[in-house]
Write an enzyme that holds these catalytic residues in place. Sequence first.
Site, short mmCIF file in Angstrom:
data_model
loop_
_atom_site.label_atom_id
_atom_site.label_comp_id
_atom_site.label_asym_id
_atom_site.label_seq_id
_atom_site.Cartn_x
_atom_site.Cartn_y
_atom_site.Cartn_z
N ASN A 212 -11.65 4.74 -8.57
CA ASN A 212 -10.97 5.83 -7.85
C ASN A 212 -10.23 6.72 -8.83
O ASN A 212 -10.25 6.49 -10.03
CB ASN A 212 -10.04 5.25 -6.78
CG ASN A 212 -9.03 4.32 -7.38
OD1 ASN A 212 -8.20 4.73 -8.17
ND2 ASN A 212 -9.12 3.02 -7.02
N ASP A 281 -10.67 -1.54 -2.29
CA ASP A 281 -10.66 -2.26 -1.01
C ASP A 281 -11.94 -3.08 -0.86
O ASP A 281 -11.93 -4.14 -0.25
CB ASP A 281 -10.56 -1.25 0.14
CG ASP A 281 -9.19 -0.61 0.17
OD1 ASP A 281 -8.21 -1.27 -0.22
OD2 ASP A 281 -9.09 0.58 0.56
N LYS A 291 -29.37 -2.93 -15.74
CA LYS A 291 -29.15 -1.60 -15.17
C LYS A 291 -30.07 -1.37 -13.96
O LYS A 291 -31.27 -1.62 -14.05
CB LYS A 291 -29.42 -0.56 -16.26
CG LYS A 291 -29.03 0.84 -15.86
CD LYS A 291 -29.27 1.82 -16.99
CE LYS A 291 -29.12 3.22 -16.46
NZ LYS A 291 -29.64 4.21 -17.38
N PHE A 325 2.56 0.58 -2.04
CA PHE A 325 2.34 2.02 -2.04
C PHE A 325 1.25 2.32 -1.02
O PHE A 325 0.36 1.49 -0.81
CB PHE A 325 1.89 2.51 -3.43
CG PHE A 325 3.05 2.88 -4.32
CD1 PHE A 325 3.85 1.89 -4.87
CD2 PHE A 325 3.33 4.21 -4.60
CE1 PHE A 325 4.92 2.22 -5.69
CE2 PHE A 325 4.40 4.56 -5.42
CZ PHE A 325 5.19 3.57 -5.96
N LYS A 339 0.95 -0.31 7.44
CA LYS A 339 0.81 -1.23 6.29
C LYS A 339 2.08 -2.04 6.06
O LYS A 339 2.02 -3.22 5.71
CB LYS A 339 0.47 -0.43 5.02
CG LYS A 339 -0.97 0.01 5.03
CD LYS A 339 -1.34 0.93 3.94
CE LYS A 339 -2.69 1.54 4.33
NZ LYS A 339 -3.15 2.57 3.44
N LYS A 343 1.31 -5.96 6.30
CA LYS A 343 1.39 -6.71 5.04
C LYS A 343 2.76 -7.35 4.84
O LYS A 343 3.04 -7.88 3.77
CB LYS A 343 1.04 -5.80 3.86
CG LYS A 343 -0.36 -5.17 3.98
CD LYS A 343 -0.82 -4.52 2.69
CE LYS A 343 -2.12 -3.74 2.90
NZ LYS A 343 -2.79 -3.37 1.66
O1 C5P Z 1 -4.31 -1.02 2.51
P1 C5P Z 1 -4.15 -0.13 1.31
O2 C5P Z 1 -5.12 -0.40 0.21
O3 C5P Z 1 -4.06 1.32 1.62
O4 C5P Z 1 -2.68 -0.52 0.76
C1 C5P Z 1 -2.18 0.00 -0.41
C2 C5P Z 1 -1.25 -0.99 -1.03
O5 C5P Z 1 -1.87 -2.27 -1.06
C3 C5P Z 1 -0.92 -0.68 -2.47
O6 C5P Z 1 0.38 -1.13 -2.74
C4 C5P Z 1 -1.97 -1.47 -3.26
O7 C5P Z 1 -1.52 -1.79 -4.55
C5 C5P Z 1 -2.12 -2.70 -2.39
N1 C5P Z 1 -3.45 -3.31 -2.41
C6 C5P Z 1 -3.61 -4.56 -2.97
N2 C5P Z 1 -4.82 -5.16 -2.97
C7 C5P Z 1 -5.88 -4.56 -2.43
C8 C5P Z 1 -5.75 -3.29 -1.84
C9 C5P Z 1 -4.51 -2.70 -1.85
O8 C5P Z 1 -2.64 -5.10 -3.50
N3 C5P Z 1 -7.06 -5.16 -2.47
#
Ligand code: C5P
Length: 412
Positions: A212, A281, A291, A325, A339, A343
């Site tokens: 990203n 994600d 490859k 974040f 979130k 979380k």
């Molecule tokens: O659910 P989302 O990815 O939008 O949430 C963002 C937050 O979750 C950020 O703090 C990111 O560092 C954390 N995150 C994580 N592990 C993941 C995805 C996101 O710790 N696999």
Amino acid sequence: MTTPIAAPRRILLGITGGIAAYKSADLVRRLRQQGAEVQVVMTDAATRFVTPLTFQALSGRPVRYGLWDEAAEAAMGHIELARWADLVLVAPASADFLARLAAGRADDLLATLCLATEAPIWVAPAMNRLMWANAATCANVATLTGRGVQLLGPDCGSQACGETGPGRMLEPAAIVEALHAAEGAGALAGLHVVISAGPTREPLDPVRFISNRSSGKMGFAVAAAARDAGARVTLVSGPVSLPTPAGLRRIDVETAAQMYAAVHGAIGDADIYIGAAAVADYTPTCCASQKIKKTSDCLELSLHKAADILASVSALERRPFTVGFAAETNDVERHALGKLVRKHLDLIAANEVGTDRAFDREDNALLLLWPGGRRQLELKSKADLAREFIALVAERYRETPRCAVSPVPALV
Ligand code: C5P
């Protein structure tokens, strides 16, 4: 007790009318020797004791003294000046200035800046001993200290008026020493803060990956600000091209799975975890050993959900204060609040991302949400924003009961 402050790099030095103003020249010199940027603001009365030119030469910046100075206001308006400061130090602070500050007046530039700033305000009074002992001054000082204004001195001894007693301005060396003492007791002093930053890369084959636009700049600025607030910092970083801020431990990782392992390896004795990384994600179900070839018109990728590092940290039995974040392209507050709840976070920092926003930029704005509260931090450089963010993290950390999962707030 001295108010804990992060190492103040930008000091707005207010000088008010008193004989002791000549000592402020030495104070400017000493502060600059310590590496601080000093912006001098003088009251009208102060300019009758020492010329602004003296302070301009010593501070290396034009002195500000008028509220109606159009040229100066165009360069850096008084509100910007108030935001610029890490610390407002008024030395000497006259009886008249203390009275105006206590009354919340905005009748000159310095008083206005004191009203408009969020930075800590320190005052080093200087006046005749009877003025210092006067009930009106005592009441003003009590009002100011009650509001969190830090009092430096005054000293006791012979006075310019020929009398002897309390009211002398603290010596510049003692003022600088007081600043150092307060730094040592920074807002996160003695705490271990683990921060994740940057993107992750999820390999598809030996030469390709899914990633990203995260540059890591925000997370690195947060790490530096936590260090400046006295914390021991472990920074777990995805692939970024940023230098490591001095004085902290950096662990480099590439994939979300590696970041998960590194964070959990470092979190054991952590007091605070800040997940500023843009973690993938979804990750490819398998990584081709060779490859991938262009053999068909259409290629389908199979992805599965990556483990959520943040949620796994907040679910630990001995959980650190957990901060997330949320980078959103729309409905920022609603998604971020979701979130925070899902979380089980103590705090979440939300920002709007998309074309020309947040990612790979030098500035950013953040909306901070926690169970029962919110604060908007306006657009500013990531370094300044990180300092404000860390100050709020420290405040929330102190006010949140430990060893308990935060109560889950209702979604609105
Ligand atoms: O659910 P989302 O990815 O939008 O949430 C963002 C937050 O979750 C950020 O703090 C990111 O560092 C954390 N995150 C994580 N592990 C993941 C995805 C996101 O710790 N696999």
